[in-house]
Scaffold this motif. Structure first.
Motif, PDB file in Angstrom:
ATOM      1  N   UNK A   6       0.707  -1.618   0.251  1.00 50.54           N
ATOM      2  CA  UNK A   6       0.179   0.130  -0.336  1.00 50.54           C
ATOM      3  C   UNK A   6       0.345   1.566  -0.116  1.00 50.54           C
ATOM      4  N   UNK A   7       1.980   1.051   0.839  1.00 56.57           N
ATOM      5  CA  UNK A   7       2.701   2.097   0.977  1.00 56.57           C
ATOM      6  C   UNK A   7       3.382   2.513  -0.402  1.00 56.57           C
ATOM      7  N   UNK A   8       4.256   1.362  -1.278  1.00 55.01           N
ATOM      8  CA  UNK A   8       4.533   1.703  -2.272  1.00 55.01           C
ATOM      9  C   UNK A   8       3.508   2.337  -3.507  1.00 55.01           C
ATOM     10  N   UNK A   9       1.748   1.891  -3.200  1.00 58.26           N
ATOM     11  CA  UNK A   9       1.296   2.095  -4.885  1.00 58.26           C
ATOM     12  C   UNK A   9       1.298   3.590  -4.177  1.00 58.26           C
ATOM     13  N   UNK A  10       0.207   4.213  -2.940  1.00 57.67           N
ATOM     14  CA  UNK A  10       0.449   5.181  -2.289  1.00 57.67           C
ATOM     15  C   UNK A  10       1.410   6.338  -2.574  1.00 57.67           C
ATOM     16  N   UNK A  11       2.575   6.322  -2.252  1.00 58.28           N
ATOM     17  CA  UNK A  11       3.653   7.152  -2.366  1.00 58.28           C
ATOM     18  C   UNK A  11       3.562   7.276  -4.362  1.00 58.28           C
ATOM     19  N   UNK A  12       3.603   6.066  -5.792  1.00 57.58           N
ATOM     20  CA  UNK A  12       4.292   6.458  -6.470  1.00 57.58           C
ATOM     21  C   UNK A  12       2.131   7.348  -7.134  1.00 57.58           C
ATOM     22  N   UNK A  13       1.875   6.529  -6.394  1.00 59.65           N
ATOM     23  CA  UNK A  13       0.327   7.482  -7.418  1.00 59.65           C
ATOM     24  C   UNK A  13       0.969   8.718  -7.016  1.00 59.65           C
ATOM     25  N   UNK A  14       1.286   9.676  -5.551  1.00 61.05           N
ATOM     26  CA  UNK A  14       1.210  10.532  -4.716  1.00 61.05           C
ATOM     27  C   UNK A  14       2.246  11.520  -5.703  1.00 61.05           C
ATOM     28  N   UNK A  15       3.359  11.351  -6.137  1.00 60.70           N
ATOM     29  CA  UNK A  15       4.376  10.934  -7.121  1.00 60.70           C
ATOM     30  C   UNK A  15       3.668  11.970  -8.101  1.00 60.70           C
ATOM     31  N   UNK A  16       3.018  11.026  -9.193  1.00 61.73           N
ATOM     32  CA  UNK A  16       2.569  11.366 -10.521  1.00 61.73           C
ATOM     33  C   UNK A  16       1.954  11.945 -10.501  1.00 61.73           C
ATOM     34  N   UNK A  17       0.623  12.234  -9.427  1.00 66.00           N
ATOM     35  CA  UNK A  17       0.043  13.668  -8.855  1.00 66.00           C
ATOM     36  C   UNK A  17       0.270  14.230  -8.863  1.00 66.00           C
ATOM     37  N   UNK A  18       0.857  14.858  -8.520  1.00 64.60           N
ATOM     38  CA  UNK A  18       2.039  15.627  -7.945  1.00 64.60           C
ATOM     39  C   UNK A  18       2.752  16.471  -9.098  1.00 64.60           C
ATOM     40  N   UNK A  19       3.192  15.157  -9.774  1.00 68.04           N
ATOM     41  CA  UNK A  19       3.807  16.099 -11.381  1.00 68.04           C
ATOM     42  C   UNK A  19       2.472  16.554 -12.450  1.00 68.04           C
TER      43      UNK A  19
END
Length: 70
Positions: A6-19
């Motif tokens: 879950x941490x990997x999925x959420x961290x990846x989504x947050x990075x992509x959303x920020x970009x």
């Protein structure tokens, strides 16, 4: 699913959303080659490794002799 995934999925989504938000608001131009594409790659890799349990860096480190957790 474990908390690690879950941490990997959420961290990846947050990075992509920020970009994506930075691009939409005009603060970052993803249409040109820049170091932001490395950030996008890391975000995508985090997201896919959370879903598929495959991480290229994990495989590389294992081949170099680094012990895996659990």
């Amino acid at each position: 699913m474990t908390t690690d995934r879950y941490v990997r999925i959420i961290a990846g989504l947050m990075i992509l959303a920020t970009l994506a938000l930075a691009h939409v608001t005009g603060q970052a131009d993803l249409g040109q080659l820049s170091w932001l594409w490395l950030t996008a790659f890391i975000g995508l890799n985090l997201f896919q490794s959370g879903i598929t349990r495959f991480c290229p860096l994990d495989s590389i480190l294992a081949k170099m002799g680094v012990r895996r957790a659990c």
